[in-house]
Design a protein around this motif. Sequence first.
Motif, PDB file in Angstrom:
ATOM      1  N   PHE A 302       0.806  -1.228   0.000  1.00 25.04           N
ATOM      2  CA  PHE A 302       0.000   0.000   0.000  1.00 25.04           C
ATOM      3  C   PHE A 302       0.836   1.275   0.000  1.00 25.04           C
ATOM      4  O   PHE A 302       0.570   2.202  -0.757  1.00 25.04           O
ATOM      5  CB  PHE A 302      -0.961   0.025   1.197  1.00 25.04           C
ATOM      6  N   LYS A 303       1.844   1.316   0.858  1.00 20.58           N
ATOM      7  CA  LYS A 303       2.628   2.555   0.981  1.00 20.58           C
ATOM      8  C   LYS A 303       3.366   2.893  -0.302  1.00 20.58           C
ATOM      9  O   LYS A 303       3.828   4.007  -0.486  1.00 20.58           O
ATOM     10  CB  LYS A 303       3.618   2.444   2.136  1.00 20.58           C
ATOM     11  N   PHE A 304       3.510   1.908  -1.164  1.00 18.10           N
ATOM     12  CA  PHE A 304       4.167   2.143  -2.454  1.00 18.10           C
ATOM     13  C   PHE A 304       3.132   2.161  -3.582  1.00 18.10           C
ATOM     14  O   PHE A 304       3.484   2.150  -4.751  1.00 18.10           O
ATOM     15  CB  PHE A 304       5.203   1.052  -2.715  1.00 18.10           C
ATOM     16  N   GLY A 305       1.861   2.125  -3.222  1.00 12.95           N
ATOM     17  CA  GLY A 305       0.809   2.171  -4.238  1.00 12.95           C
ATOM     18  C   GLY A 305       0.711   0.910  -5.069  1.00 12.95           C
ATOM     19  O   GLY A 305       0.161   0.912  -6.158  1.00 12.95           O
ATOM     20  N   ARG A 343       5.098   6.283 -13.069  1.00 14.68           N
ATOM     21  CA  ARG A 343       5.101   6.574 -11.650  1.00 14.68           C
ATOM     22  C   ARG A 343       5.454   5.336 -10.832  1.00 14.68           C
ATOM     23  O   ARG A 343       6.252   5.394  -9.906  1.00 14.68           O
ATOM     24  CB  ARG A 343       3.731   7.115 -11.249  1.00 14.68           C
ATOM     25  N   ARG A 346       9.171   4.525 -11.355  1.00 19.33           N
ATOM     26  CA  ARG A 346      10.001   5.546 -10.716  1.00 19.33           C
ATOM     27  C   ARG A 346       9.992   5.366  -9.192  1.00 19.33           C
ATOM     28  O   ARG A 346      11.018   5.475  -8.531  1.00 19.33           O
ATOM     29  CB  ARG A 346       9.450   6.921 -11.084  1.00 19.33           C
ATOM     30  N   LEU A 347       8.791   5.102  -8.653  1.00 24.79           N
ATOM     31  CA  LEU A 347       8.706   4.926  -7.204  1.00 24.79           C
ATOM     32  C   LEU A 347       9.482   3.689  -6.774  1.00 24.79           C
ATOM     33  O   LEU A 347      10.250   3.732  -5.813  1.00 24.79           O
ATOM     34  CB  LEU A 347       7.240   4.832  -6.763  1.00 24.79           C
ATOM     35  N   SER A 350      13.041   4.421  -6.723  1.00 23.02           N
ATOM     36  CA  SER A 350      13.463   5.344  -5.661  1.00 23.02           C
ATOM     37  C   SER A 350      13.606   4.619  -4.327  1.00 23.02           C
ATOM     38  O   SER A 350      14.275   5.105  -3.434  1.00 23.02           O
ATOM     39  CB  SER A 350      12.493   6.523  -5.540  1.00 23.02           C
TER      40      SER A 350
ATOM     41  N   SER B 342      -1.468   7.389  -2.253  1.00 22.11           N
ATOM     42  CA  SER B 342      -0.291   7.015  -1.481  1.00 22.11           C
ATOM     43  C   SER B 342       0.954   7.005  -2.361  1.00 22.11           C
ATOM     44  O   SER B 342       2.017   7.516  -1.998  1.00 22.11           O
ATOM     45  CB  SER B 342      -0.538   5.635  -0.879  1.00 22.11           C
ATOM     46  N   ARG B 343       0.795   6.442  -3.554  1.00 26.98           N
ATOM     47  CA  ARG B 343       1.926   6.360  -4.478  1.00 26.98           C
ATOM     48  C   ARG B 343       2.368   7.755  -4.949  1.00 26.98           C
ATOM     49  O   ARG B 343       3.557   8.059  -4.990  1.00 26.98           O
ATOM     50  CB  ARG B 343       1.533   5.488  -5.667  1.00 26.98           C
ATOM     51  N   SER B 344       1.388   8.612  -5.277  1.00 28.10           N
ATOM     52  CA  SER B 344       1.725   9.975  -5.718  1.00 28.10           C
ATOM     53  C   SER B 344       2.491  10.720  -4.643  1.00 28.10           C
ATOM     54  O   SER B 344       3.515  11.353  -4.908  1.00 28.10           O
ATOM     55  CB  SER B 344       0.461  10.807  -5.985  1.00 28.10           C
ATOM     56  N   ARG B 346       4.047   9.555  -2.007  1.00 26.70           N
ATOM     57  CA  ARG B 346       5.327   8.929  -1.704  1.00 26.70           C
ATOM     58  C   ARG B 346       6.381   9.298  -2.744  1.00 26.70           C
ATOM     59  O   ARG B 346       7.523   9.598  -2.417  1.00 26.70           O
ATOM     60  CB  ARG B 346       5.139   7.410  -1.677  1.00 26.70           C
ATOM     61  N   LEU B 347       5.954   9.253  -4.020  1.00 28.40           N
ATOM     62  CA  LEU B 347       6.896   9.594  -5.080  1.00 28.40           C
ATOM     63  C   LEU B 347       7.322  11.054  -4.973  1.00 28.40           C
ATOM     64  O   LEU B 347       8.511  11.377  -5.064  1.00 28.40           O
ATOM     65  CB  LEU B 347       6.281   9.311  -6.457  1.00 28.40           C
ATOM     66  N   SER B 350       9.776  11.437  -2.336  1.00 32.20           N
ATOM     67  CA  SER B 350      11.084  10.846  -2.627  1.00 32.20           C
ATOM     68  C   SER B 350      11.921  11.747  -3.525  1.00 32.20           C
ATOM     69  O   SER B 350      13.132  11.603  -3.588  1.00 32.20           O
ATOM     70  CB  SER B 350      10.918   9.449  -3.241  1.00 32.20           C
ATOM     71  N   ARG B 371       2.973  13.398   3.573  1.00 33.99           N
ATOM     72  CA  ARG B 371       3.111  12.553   4.762  1.00 33.99           C
ATOM     73  C   ARG B 371       3.588  13.383   5.929  1.00 33.99           C
ATOM     74  O   ARG B 371       4.467  14.231   5.764  1.00 33.99           O
ATOM     75  CB  ARG B 371       4.162  11.470   4.503  1.00 33.99           C
TER      76      ARG B 371
END
Lengths: 374, 374
Positions: A302-305, A343, A346-347, A350, B342-344, B346-347, B350, B371
């Motif tokens: 979840f935290k990384f989508g 996205r 990239r995430l 990262s 969450s992904r947006s 988080r990215l 980062s 966050r």
Amino acid sequence: MRYNNFLYEYPLLDSGLRRAFIYMKGELKGDRVAMGKDAIEELYNSLYYGRIKDDRLELALVEAAYLLDRDKIAVEHDGKKLSFRDLFIAASQLQEYFELKYIVYRDLRERGYYVQPGVTDFRVYPRGGKPGVSASQYFVHVVTERKPLPLRQIMSSLRAALNVRREMVLAIVDEESDITYYGVKLQRMKGSMPPMEVEVKPGAATLMADRVIVWDECLSRQLHEQGFYGNMLDEKRLQISLVEAAYLMSKHGMEILDSKTNERLTRESFIAEACKIDPAFEGKLKVYEDLREKGLVAKTGFKFGSHFRAYERIESVKKIPHSLYLVDFIDRGHEFILPDLSRSVRLANSVRKEMVFAYEEKGIQYFSVGRIKL
Amino acid sequence: MRYNNFLYEYPLLDSGLRRAFIYMKGELKGDRVAMGKDAIEELYNSLYYGRIKDDRLELALVEAAYLLDRDKIAVEHDGKKLSFRDLFIAASQLQEYFELKYIVYRDLRERGYYVQPGVTDFRVYPRGGKPGVSASQYFVHVVTERKPLPLRQIMSSLRAALNVRREMVLAIVDEESDITYYGVKLQRMKGSMPPMEVEVKPGAATLMADRVIVWDECLSRQLHEQGFYGNMLDEKRLQISLVEAAYLMSKHGMEILDSKTNERLTRESFIAEACKIDPAFEGKLKVYEDLREKGLVAKTGFKFGSHFRAYERIESVKKIPHSLYLVDFIDRGHEFILPDLSRSVRLANSVRKEMVFAYEEKGIQYFSVGRIKL
């Protein structure tokens, strides 16, 4: 004058310099530019532009536009000399996404790669390699960020590349013509978690809204500490996710009660309930089961989508290692929206993980997409 | 025996220790647990649990479950004593998302915050602050990752918080009960790009498939170097995006030709064409225009999976600074899918940028989601 003297003194440099001043002429015919015989020596033999057809050299549109921009050739059509703008506009009407292909072709050439345009892709030779001498290394597919990219299409391109031992590359051109190169690879998933024995008592867990709570302290600790299931709700109770619960039901016969009726749920009714809560549940469960069976530990991403993050092995909950993969389940009919893909990748990059996609076809298949530096 | 001796010797520790052994009793009534008068002193005056109603203390379900788990109270219902499991299951049937609220409440309390449960949120006091003495700092809304979150709902919560000078926080609980806290803030967008004079010639640019090419070398350089529009296609020509082209048409009267007909496109026909290529075009254009008018430079955010990245000022294309924002246009009817949000976020984090969402309501409104560490 100065140049003539120069050429006189250094006759060997002649052809290289003269090329800038003495154009070779070509003729735009259909979606090719037909050059004369002289071009074979000048453009093909040393620089690997075009293809030989009936003793003459034929250039693809991107090659012709690139050479025209660099004043290496002149292009005519119906007896009229075409400017770069004329050729560019004509080419964009002859070939879909010509502008994008040109942008990518130019980028690869300027980075010093030899590139052979094919029907759907560019064959790109490794650094130091060249056509006829070495094999090409990459099949580069040019795609626009605006058009959804079907999984089907990625898979058929990947198979075509792998069949002849090439690497598949997606070159995605964004709105401002920046290019991102992604490598697509089959991904082998393999972990090394030891199998686990679980003794389950009746009524050990309850389905509460969208999660499951394990009430028994011993079982909670074992599941969490040995199998790395769920998260402790507090010191005594474990909260596990729907996929974890379904897997524990079938793998270890765990009983789950319905919080409303306090009755035992069958696996079928549990899955039906879970599908109501999470429409992607069935696919996610298949991937989860497959990863667990392959010895990996999958936890929510979840935290990384994404659907899961996956660990090759966890020795202790006190020292959780770095997870290597983010895994998303996709349907076989899935179409990638490229800004979303961008996205995700990239995430994942990262946080130093591989972005892996999983789909069902004779079991679960995995492939990864990652940015590559060409 | 040992404890009695201990208490005898250290009488001041009495109440603190005794609490673990002498339960205060409460009664589950509706979605509250009614405690006796004694609880006011023990639980409310020093620890700020519950609310006083008619001289008695009333606990919310999360408070009661938390205190029951810590053996501070006993809870009865219809003359029967409830176990933690009984109360938890009962509470989950009385209150939607009780499990999630419990997880967040517990987390905040364990971090040492004083928390007052309200109807839709938790009021959380700043570190060192307490009810009655200082004002609360955060309105924390508990949401599940599974349920789409409408923009409307975020906006009304944000307004409610801002009206009383509180900070709005979303606590998103994932499948495995990990909590992520997001702060939602209004975002003021302001840049300092100086205005620019552009002299445009007729027929300067052509719309080619999904992008626009500026052919004139001088204009290309000026637009790129002074206004930071587009990207150079090669040394002489500039490629600009559809929003940039539409903005240059209305702001500087730039002419754009259709590559098929070579005729001049009106602004209306250009926008109609652009909407065919990119369904989100109109919204994106409004945001783009607004950012430019506010002195910022917006460029594509494709590599970050968002509509734009935005710079407060660019002094030179040779030295592009760090962009501070990622900006996504959303419709007023937008519903956030939380794993995507969450992904947006988080990215964006980062790459050290703020994730900003823009929507249209009396002009363009901006808010950021980031966050926060509580």
